[in-house]
Structure formats: C-alpha cells, structure tokens
Design a protein around this motif. Structure first.
Motif, PDB file in Angstrom:
ATOM      1  N   ARG A 252     -10.049   4.657   8.046  1.00 43.76           N
ATOM      2  CA  ARG A 252      -9.869   3.599   7.053  1.00 43.76           C
ATOM      3  C   ARG A 252      -8.402   3.204   6.942  1.00 43.76           C
ATOM      4  NH1 ARG A 252     -12.569   1.260   2.741  1.00 43.76           N
ATOM      5  NH2 ARG A 252     -11.109   0.298   1.271  1.00 43.76           N
ATOM      6  N   PHE A 253      -7.526   4.200   6.949  1.00 39.34           N
ATOM      7  CA  PHE A 253      -6.096   3.907   6.853  1.00 39.34           C
ATOM      8  C   PHE A 253      -5.630   3.114   8.069  1.00 39.34           C
ATOM      9  CE2 PHE A 253      -1.590   4.888   7.405  1.00 39.34           C
ATOM     10  CZ  PHE A 253      -1.096   4.634   6.130  1.00 39.34           C
ATOM     11  N   LEU A 254      -6.053   3.540   9.267  1.00 42.95           N
ATOM     12  CA  LEU A 254      -5.626   2.855  10.483  1.00 42.95           C
ATOM     13  C   LEU A 254      -6.061   1.392  10.510  1.00 42.95           C
ATOM     14  CD1 LEU A 254      -6.276   5.477  13.322  1.00 42.95           C
ATOM     15  CD2 LEU A 254      -4.070   4.505  12.671  1.00 42.95           C
ATOM     16  N   VAL A 255      -7.291   1.146  10.103  1.00 44.23           N
ATOM     17  CA  VAL A 255      -7.873  -0.180  10.264  1.00 44.23           C
ATOM     18  C   VAL A 255      -7.580  -1.109   9.087  1.00 44.23           C
ATOM     19  CG1 VAL A 255     -10.053  -1.440  10.548  1.00 44.23           C
ATOM     20  CG2 VAL A 255      -9.699   0.726  11.757  1.00 44.23           C
ATOM     21  N   LEU A 256      -7.503  -0.553   7.873  1.00 44.01           N
ATOM     22  CA  LEU A 256      -7.503  -1.418   6.690  1.00 44.01           C
ATOM     23  C   LEU A 256      -6.270  -1.348   5.798  1.00 44.01           C
ATOM     24  CD1 LEU A 256     -11.223  -1.021   5.529  1.00 44.01           C
ATOM     25  CD2 LEU A 256     -10.163  -2.974   6.686  1.00 44.01           C
ATOM     26  N   ILE A 257      -5.298  -0.491   6.112  1.00 47.81           N
ATOM     27  CA  ILE A 257      -4.182  -0.361   5.176  1.00 47.81           C
ATOM     28  C   ILE A 257      -3.426  -1.680   5.010  1.00 47.81           C
ATOM     29  CG2 ILE A 257      -2.544   0.437   6.918  1.00 47.81           C
ATOM     30  CD1 ILE A 257      -2.798   1.437   3.182  1.00 47.81           C
ATOM     31  N   TRP A 258      -3.364  -2.496   6.047  1.00 47.99           N
ATOM     32  CA  TRP A 258      -2.671  -3.784   5.965  1.00 47.99           C
ATOM     33  C   TRP A 258      -3.298  -4.681   4.898  1.00 47.99           C
ATOM     34  CZ3 TRP A 258      -5.285  -8.350   6.783  1.00 47.99           C
ATOM     35  CH2 TRP A 258      -6.578  -8.223   7.322  1.00 47.99           C
ATOM     36  N   LEU A 259      -4.604  -4.472   4.636  1.00 49.04           N
ATOM     37  CA  LEU A 259      -5.312  -5.256   3.631  1.00 49.04           C
ATOM     38  C   LEU A 259      -5.427  -4.498   2.311  1.00 49.04           C
ATOM     39  CD1 LEU A 259      -7.009  -7.782   2.896  1.00 49.04           C
ATOM     40  CD2 LEU A 259      -9.004  -6.564   3.834  1.00 49.04           C
ATOM     41  N   LEU A 266      -2.757  -6.433  -6.109  1.00 48.35           N
ATOM     42  CA  LEU A 266      -3.410  -7.539  -6.809  1.00 48.35           C
ATOM     43  C   LEU A 266      -4.270  -7.024  -7.954  1.00 48.35           C
ATOM     44  CD1 LEU A 266      -4.470  -9.870  -3.837  1.00 48.35           C
ATOM     45  CD2 LEU A 266      -2.633 -10.259  -5.509  1.00 48.35           C
ATOM     46  N   ARG A 267      -5.005  -5.933  -7.711  1.00 53.33           N
ATOM     47  CA  ARG A 267      -5.832  -5.348  -8.771  1.00 53.33           C
ATOM     48  C   ARG A 267      -4.989  -4.876  -9.941  1.00 53.33           C
ATOM     49  NH1 ARG A 267      -8.443  -2.936  -4.327  1.00 53.33           N
ATOM     50  NH2 ARG A 267      -7.388  -0.948  -4.743  1.00 53.33           N
ATOM     51  N   LYS A 268      -3.775  -4.400  -9.651  1.00 52.65           N
ATOM     52  CA  LYS A 268      -2.886  -3.900 -10.691  1.00 52.65           C
ATOM     53  C   LYS A 268      -2.060  -5.007 -11.332  1.00 52.65           C
ATOM     54  CE  LYS A 268      -3.897   0.487 -10.245  1.00 52.65           C
ATOM     55  NZ  LYS A 268      -4.431   1.321 -11.335  1.00 52.65           N
ATOM     56  N   GLY A 269      -2.240  -6.245 -10.864  1.00 51.72           N
ATOM     57  CA  GLY A 269      -1.470  -7.360 -11.421  1.00 51.72           C
ATOM     58  C   GLY A 269      -0.034  -7.410 -10.947  1.00 51.72           C
ATOM     59  N   LYS A 270       0.282  -6.724  -9.857  1.00 54.40           N
ATOM     60  CA  LYS A 270       1.651  -6.710  -9.318  1.00 54.40           C
ATOM     61  C   LYS A 270       1.700  -7.669  -8.135  1.00 54.40           C
ATOM     62  CE  LYS A 270       2.183  -1.888 -10.735  1.00 54.40           C
ATOM     63  NZ  LYS A 270       2.400  -0.487 -10.277  1.00 54.40           N
ATOM     64  N   TYR A 271       1.739  -8.940  -8.456  1.00 51.88           N
ATOM     65  CA  TYR A 271       1.572  -9.977  -7.445  1.00 51.88           C
ATOM     66  C   TYR A 271       2.761 -10.064  -6.494  1.00 51.88           C
ATOM     67  CZ  TYR A 271      -2.041 -11.123 -10.800  1.00 51.88           C
ATOM     68  OH  TYR A 271      -3.109 -11.042 -11.643  1.00 51.88           O
ATOM     69  N   ALA A 278       2.228  -7.480   2.001  1.00 52.74           N
ATOM     70  CA  ALA A 278       1.512  -8.245   3.037  1.00 52.74           C
ATOM     71  C   ALA A 278       2.492  -8.901   4.001  1.00 52.74           C
ATOM     72  CB  ALA A 278       0.624  -9.296   2.384  1.00 52.74           C
ATOM     73  N   PHE A 279       3.573  -9.462   3.472  1.00 56.47           N
ATOM     74  CA  PHE A 279       4.536 -10.162   4.326  1.00 56.47           C
ATOM     75  C   PHE A 279       5.171  -9.216   5.341  1.00 56.47           C
ATOM     76  CE2 PHE A 279       9.026 -11.080   5.142  1.00 56.47           C
ATOM     77  CZ  PHE A 279       8.912 -12.273   5.825  1.00 56.47           C
TER      78      PHE A 279
END
Length: 460
Positions: A252-259, A266-271, A278-279
């Motif tokens: 999961r970490f290898l495939v999805l950490i970028w997302l 975003l869930r924590k409101g830290k936009y 992400a950048f």
C-alpha cells in the motif's frame, strides 16, 4: 538468566548503557534472593539494610541512583565540548580513540585533528563532524558517479553505483532524519545555510528519497499521529507476525503513498500541506521520468532502483519500530515503540535505535538519546517500555514473520517488572503485543486522542 551480549562494535554510550542495565538486573536478583541484610552493590553505594530497606531496593528493580549519576555524568561529558571527556563523531565505523590507534601518529596529528577543528566550525553541533565527512563523501562519489552514468553508461558501473548507494542509504537517511527535525545540520551562517537548504534536492533522489516527502510524511504526519489510527504507517490494523499483512503494509505504501498523504492532509483541513506534499512528490516523479527519457538505463540504476529499495526499507524499519504495541495503553510512546541497543541502528544510523526517546522528543539531538534514556530509566520501567539488544529493526521484522518469539525474548533487556518474568513469559508478552487491533477497540482506546496539531509532539 538472559545472556547480555556486548558487541565490540557497540558505541561507547551503548556499551555504558547496556552495562548499566545488566548491573540493574544482577543487583535486583541478588537483593531479591537475599533473606536479610543486603550490602552488595557492585562497587557502588549500599542499598541499605533491614527488611524495609531491602523491600524498597526490590521495588526499584536494582536501580542504583549512585551508579546512574556516575554514568549520566560520563555521557554528559562525552557530549560537552568543554569537558575533557568530549569526543566528536568523525566517521561512523570507528570511535575517535580507535581512529587514533589505527592511524600513524603523524597522520592523526596533522590531518585528522586539523580536519576536526575545521569541521566543528562548519557543522551546527560540535559532535557532528561525521555529517560533514559524509557530505564530502556523497558529493565526491555519488553525484559524480551518477553524472557519469548518464554520460557514459555501462552495466558494470550501474551495478557498482547501485551497490554503493545501497551502502550509503541507511546512514544518509538518518542524517536527513536529523536534518528535517532540526531544520538543518550545518552552522547557521549565510552560505552554509544556503547549501544546507538546497543540497537535499541533489542528494535525496540519488538515495531513494523524493523531494520533501520524508519531511511531510515523517515530521508533519507520523510524529503528529504517533502510530495512531490516522497514521498512514500505523501498524495497529495489522497482525505484525503475519507475512500477508506485512506485504499488504509495504504494498500500500509503495503504490499509494503519493495519493494517501495529500488525502490525509485534506481530511485534516491542512490544504497547504496537501498541495505541497502532492507537488513535491509528483514533481520528483516528473523529473525522474525526464531523466528516464534522457537515458533509461542510467535512470533505472541512479533513481528508480534506489527509490524502490528505500521505500521498502522505510516500511520494513517502521514495522520493526512499531510492531510491539501494548493493548492496555496503545497511544503511549513508551508502549508503542521500542529501544534498541545495537550496532547498525546506533553506530551507523545516528542512534536510530532509541526510537522511544525520539518519539518522546522528536527534536532531541541524536547524541543525547542514551543519556536521556538513562535519566528516564525508572519511567521506562514503570511504563513497561521494551528494550532490545543484539538485534536491529530488520531482524526484528524477520524474526516476527518467522514467529520466533523465543529469540526476540532472548534479545530483550528486561527492565522493571520484566526482570522477574521467565523467558517463556517474556516471549508470550511480546506475542500479545503484536496482535491486530479491531476497529471497535481502536475507537475505544483512542477516543479523544488524535494528533491534529501542526507541530511535533514532545512528551517527557
């Protein structure tokens, strides 16, 4: 009785600390086995006489305040530039005294000592000469080798380069671990601060890290959540001695950490953090893709293989660091992380074995972990913390997946009430600490906990 193994490769503080803990174990057993007056303290002040004094000594599980005070003074002097006991770390494989013994006197006096004197003016902390040593090494080996591979690739050179990077990765990562927690490792002077800020953009991708992801995942996320239910690298929902659970954790970490990491913010409101995470991750992938288009074979050996290996290594290490979680208090840093007194984690990776100490105070300097542990030794004991020796995080993970709890119990250095447990009882205790948490149990145990803060936790 457990056998304490003193590796000749242990650092000076690790050896002192391990002997201190072994002394506690022996003293406790001698005191508990005595039927009346006790007057044996291994060369230190007596614990007293009479039934009440003996019982009080038993309740302290062999801890000698006099011995601890002596050892704390030694460790403080080891880190204090004004002390005659001060010793900076120059290279990872040898202590300064060993370096002096192995080199010709003329070389030590005319090369090593002047280098140390100069390096101490460059690094932020006098102890950290090793960090300048390694920066020089990376910029004279890794970077030129990578550039040459893109100019003139050969498979022999590519393999050699990857092996070299594999050798560097652990030490480099833990140097950068200090860098991201302390906002740099070099002295706070204009040119040095400029170099300190920008050199990771060159060296991080060579060592398998993407730009700033280590900072946003580890500092701004992991240390806020502390292996809790919202931690993307939490071990709570996994059975930590099951191979399929382990493979899912890594995959999961290898495939999805970028997302996953931007979505967490975003869930924590830290936009802003979401956008930055992400950048930097996606821009680094873009850069690697561009280098792949330039020279695909070189890009594989210089960037893609190190990135894959590093991400696997980080999760294998984190699994070992947080595999043992006490269900009675899983949100306690003492009971959800461990301490290793070993060779690879501490000698070659900047005292990374002191993981509980690091979670208690993420901004604590790496050289201060052993003395911080010793100062809080009674708290570690009463809080049921786990201390291991003669094993590193990788082998803890391997032994767990083999369900070899007997070996793990032999590597445990018992403190506090653990001293009175048999080897089998210690093995069973460790087995209990690796079980998977159910969602309802997580809700109950972590009700009202949650990190939520922007900064790093500090609990003493």
């Amino acid at each position: 009785m457990e056998k304490i193994i003193y590796s000749p490769e242990l650092t000076i503080p690790d050896t002192l600390l391990l002997r201190n803990l072994a002394d506690d174990i022996q003293r406790h057993r001698e005191i508990k086995g005595a039927s009346s007056n006790v007057d044996r303290d291994e060369g230190y002040a007596s614990t007293g006489s009479g039934r009440s004094a003996a019982q009080d000594a038993i309740n302290k599980y062999g801890i000698s305040e006099e011995r601890d005070a002596t050892d704390i003074q030694k460790l403080n002097g080891f880190n204090d530039p004004d002390s005659e006991d001060f010793e900076p770390t120059v290279i990872s494989s040898l202590d300064l005294g060993d370096l002096q013994a192995r080199l010709p006197a003329v070389v030590y006096q005319n090369v090593v000592l002047p280098y140390i004197a100069w390096a101490r003016t460059v690094v932020r902390h006098d102890t950290d000469v090793i960090m300048l040593t390694h920066l020089i090494m990376y910029f004279t080996t890794s970077l030129p080798s990578a550039v040459w591979l893109f100019y003139h690739f050969t498979y022999l050179h590519g393999i050699f380069h990857f092996v070299m990077q594999f050798w560097y990765m652990g030490t480099y990562t833990l140097m950068m671990h200090q860098h991201i927690h302390m906002s740099g490792i070099l002295a706070k002077r204009p040119l040095l601060r400029l170099f300190d800020t920008f050199f990771p953009y060159l060296t991080d991708p060579l060592m398998g890290h993407t730009w700033n992801t280590y900072f946003y995942h580890h500092v701004k996320h992991h240390h806020v959540e502390g292996n809790g239910p919202d931690d993307l690298s939490s071990t709570l929902r996994y059975q930590r001695d099951e191979l399929l659970h382990f493979l899912h954790y890594i995959g999961r970490f290898l495939v999805l950490i970028w997302l996953d990491l931007p979505l967490y913010y975003l869930r924590k409101g830290k936009y802003v953090n979401a956008a930055k995470a992400a950048f930097w991750e996606l821009s680094n992938y873009t850069a690697i893709y561009m280098m792949y288009r330039l020279n695909s074979r070189a890009a594989v050996f210089v960037f893609i293989l190190p990135l894959t290996l590093m991400r696997i290594g980080l999760m294998v290490g984190n699994w070992g660091q947080h595999a043992f979680v006490d269900a009675d208090e899983p949100d306690s840093d003492f009971r959800s992380s461990i301490t290793l007194i070993d060779v690879p984690s501490n000698r070659y990776c900047y005292n990374d074995g002191y993981h509980t100490s690091h979670h208690l105070n993420p901004r604590r300097h790496w050289r201060h972990h052993p003395v911080a542990f010793l100062r809080q030794k009674e708290t570690y004991a009463t809080e049921k913390a786990l201390v291991f020796h003669n094993i590193d995080y990788l082998m803890i993970t391997v032994r767990l997946l083999r369900k070899d709890y007997a070996h793990l119990a032999r590597c445990l250095v018992p403190i506090g009430p653990q001293i009175d447990l048999s080897l089998e009882e210690r093995a069973e205790m460790l087995r209990r600490h690796t079980r998977k948490f159910g969602e309802e149990e997580i809700r109950v145990k972590f009700a009202g906990a949650g990190g939520g803060g922007e900064g790093e936790k500090k609990k003493e």
